[in-house]
Design a protein around this motif. Structure first.
Motif, short mmCIF file in Angstrom:
data_model
loop_
_atom_site.label_atom_id
_atom_site.label_comp_id
_atom_site.label_asym_id
_atom_site.label_seq_id
_atom_site.Cartn_x
_atom_site.Cartn_y
_atom_site.Cartn_z
N SER A 66 -3.01 11.93 -2.28
CA SER A 66 -3.96 11.08 -1.55
C SER A 66 -5.32 11.75 -1.49
O SER A 66 -5.44 12.97 -1.55
N LYS A 67 -6.33 10.93 -1.38
CA LYS A 67 -7.69 11.45 -1.26
C LYS A 67 -7.90 11.95 0.17
O LYS A 67 -7.24 11.46 1.09
N CYS A 102 -3.43 3.69 0.79
CA CYS A 102 -4.10 3.31 -0.45
C CYS A 102 -3.55 1.95 -0.89
O CYS A 102 -2.34 1.81 -1.12
N GLU A 119 -7.79 9.78 3.62
CA GLU A 119 -7.32 8.43 3.25
C GLU A 119 -5.82 8.38 3.51
O GLU A 119 -5.05 8.98 2.77
N SER A 166 0.84 -1.20 0.00
CA SER A 166 0.00 0.00 0.00
C SER A 166 0.87 1.24 0.00
O SER A 166 2.05 1.19 0.35
N SER A 205 -1.96 8.12 -3.38
CA SER A 205 -2.88 7.10 -3.89
C SER A 205 -2.43 6.70 -5.29
O SER A 205 -1.60 7.36 -5.90
N TRP A 206 -2.97 5.60 -5.76
CA TRP A 206 -2.61 5.07 -7.07
C TRP A 206 -3.76 5.28 -8.04
O TRP A 206 -4.88 4.86 -7.80
N ASP A 207 -3.47 5.95 -9.15
CA ASP A 207 -4.46 6.15 -10.20
C ASP A 207 -4.39 4.93 -11.11
O ASP A 207 -3.46 4.79 -11.90
#
Length: 136
Positions: A120-121, A127, A124, A104, A109-111
């Protein structure tokens, strides 16, 4: 919390007792599945469920070196992040190397569509990463 007598003999964890037992049972399941067919790497290996994940990554290099008669000292591992998020989406074993899951990102975050790291969202912290193909 995990009882102290168990914690002394297990890996360090901050999980609640229920989450710890689920994690422990998943680790046992992976090892038993592998034990039933030790000559074959599982279709997807839960890397964070291994006691020593570094040795698994080293083994990928060793197998590649033996198969291609290359010098082990000169090999490095390469990763390719796939667009598959679950083990069920993987059709079969990796031709070169192994598929891993269980990693993670923290603070990012990972698109999955753009296959890149992004901010990151909100709210969150972690991720989950998709299935990753590791090869030497």
């Amino acid at each position: 919390r995990v009882p102290a007598s168990w914690a002394k003999r297990a890996w360090p964890s901050m999980k609640s007792l229920g989450a710890w037992v689920k994690n422990f049972s998943d680790r046992i399941f992976q090892l038993e599945e592998w034990m039933n067919n030790p000559s074959e790497i599982p279709k997807v290996t839960w890397l964070s469920g291994l006691v020593n994940p570094t040795s698994f990554l080293t083994a990928i290099c060793q197998v590649t070196a033996q198969k291609n008669q290359w010098e082990l000292d000169k090999l490095v591992t390469f990763t390719r992040v796939t667009k598959m998020m679950t083990v069920d989406e993987v059709d079969g074993n990796s031709r070169d190397g192994a598929y891993i899951i269980g990693l993670s990102l923290q603070g990012a975050s990972w698109d999955i569509n753009g296959t890149q790291i992004e901010k990151s969202k909100p709210k969150e912290m972690f991720c989950p990463m998709p299935v990753i193909n590791v090869k030497a």
